[in-house]
Design a protein around this motif. Structure first.
Motif: not given
Lengths: 285, 285
Positions: A115-120, A167-172, A183-199
């Motif tokens: 999704v973020v790689e397709q931003t314009t 948009f992704l370039d700006v985040m970079e 999170e945008w440039t790294g596959g939302f790594a902390r987001t997904f890890r924290a989601a697993e800990s919540i689950l």
């Protein structure tokens, strides 16, 4: 990929994202942030409730396949219709691509990276315009990039277009100093890890949210604390979060951080994003 | 009729109704009810957040001109997608016609009376079906109306059709014993009065909500308290609410009511409806 909670609860990704905004601010204690038990001097719980409802139209656009930039700007504009100012800019920055990925059926590091790689460039322009709706605390841009200072809002459009920045370039460009951009440039790594800990956690979801917040806060310097107080304070905040071993102990830290004006808002953004992923994956409510 | 807050905030009636559900449960103290500071044993704050977001699709239908019955049943079905059970059935019962009236440009006693007078037998059938989505505490029907017991759900359809009863007719049958039904049959008198008191009050909207709750509780027996504990307890609750002169004093009453299992939920419904009207009329946030 199966998405049991969406089916079971009858909520689409946009509704889960709105609910994540509400559960994040309800989770308590989240030291230094507005939560169910604490307001800050000019930023109150009810501003966050209003911001969450106001964001919903933009989140719905993301679910319906609008561009990330349009959905983000719409969500921020809606979020800002309350007197507290910036309640959930960073949360929405993370939620919009996650909602798009969920709606496309692939809520995963790979799916949201697509999704973020397709931003314009248009998406980048919309991102800059969003800063005109609300005051956001940001650091200075790199010296060679003052024409891309987000505080320029839509005046940065020509620079974005000349340089062809998405948009992704700006985040970079911001990733080094901004945990949300990372999170945008790294596959939302902390987001997904924290989601697993919540689950994997137990008890009410708002307690899980609060514990996930403490874990994330102990793990990396909070970007907003760095911006407002510098690196040394942000390191100290990490250490103090790491020293807390349960939510009861965190109550005292919450009082201290509020008294000291320490507001680890970027960490709250990531917890909000993680809560969204946990909702999509069926955390019970 | 001018509606400044709708224009200024960019929120339509459905979003204001969803926000009213959130602000109602955030208002504290609301003695005996879940609020920002208190949960009940099986009914938690996060269930109300989820119920509010879940109601949104039905509220949107009401804004878009769907029938009151369809909008109500959809809102209740969405509200019920959480583990707390009945969080906001009564609130939604009041909000749906109010949203319809607001969307039609006449949010007034006359405007909402027009809406409820236009309800049909199909709307009544949808109202009964809504009871199949969630357990609602209700009193026994009159002895000569057991075929219209709401607990029969869709099985009451033939009786409704034979007797040609509209949604409003059903509310008229319940009006003597149900304060929410009396709002329907009496031009939402308490709702509009409480809305004016919220608008005339000062301070954060959640404090205004809590004060309006106390005023309403002191004014009439709460229907849910009557259903669960009888008339004498409901009268005592009124007296105890009347003896409270500010929110600090109400904290103690809140602790007592929770300990005694007294849950004045119908009064909370009317406060929620009043909050919606106040939002439409521009209460600041």
């Amino acid at each position: 990929m199966t998405k049991p909670s969406v089916t079971d609860r009858g909520f689409g990704p946009a509704r889960h994202a709105e609910l994540a905004l509400l559960l994040e601010v309800a989770g308590t204690p989240k030291p230094g942030n507005v939560d169910r038990r604490r307001d800050l001097s000019d930023l109150h719980f009810e501003h966050f409730l209003t911001g969450a409802v106001g964001s919903a139209s933009g989140l719905r656009l993301a679910e319906d396949g609008a561009s990330v930039g349009e959905a983000f700007e719409t969500a921020v504009a809606g979020m800002s219709k309350q007197g507290g100012g910036n309640t959930q800019f960073g949360c929405v920055l993370l939620l919009v691509p996650l909602v798009r990925a969920a709606a496309a059926g692939d809520l995963s590091p790979a799916g949201v990276t697509d999704v973020v790689e397709q931003t314009t460039v248009d998406d980048a322009v919309a991102f800059y315009r969003a800063f005109e709706h609300v005051d956001v605390a940001v650091g200075d841009p790199p010296e060679d990039a003052s024409d891309l200072d987000v505080r320029r809002g839509s005046e940065a459009e020509s620079a974005l277009r000349e340089q062809g920045l998405t948009f992704l370039d700006v985040m970079e460009l911001s990733a080094e100093g901004d945990a949300n951009a990372r999170e945008w440039t790294g596959g939302f790594a902390r987001t997904f890890r924290a989601a697993e800990s919540i689950l994997a956690d137990e008890g009410p979801v708002t307690d899980r949210v609060a514990r996930a917040f403490l874990d994330l806060l102990a793990e990396e310097p909070d970007t907003l604390v760095v911006t407002n107080h510098g690196d040394a304070v942000a390191r100290d905040v990490m250490d103090r979060a790491a020293a807390v071993s349960n939510l009861d102990e965190a109550e005292e830290l919450a009082e201290s951080f509020v008294a000291e004006g320490i507001n680890p808002g970027t960490t709250a953004d990531i917890v909000c994003a993680a809560t969204f992923v946990a909702l999509e994956r069926g955390v019970p409510l």
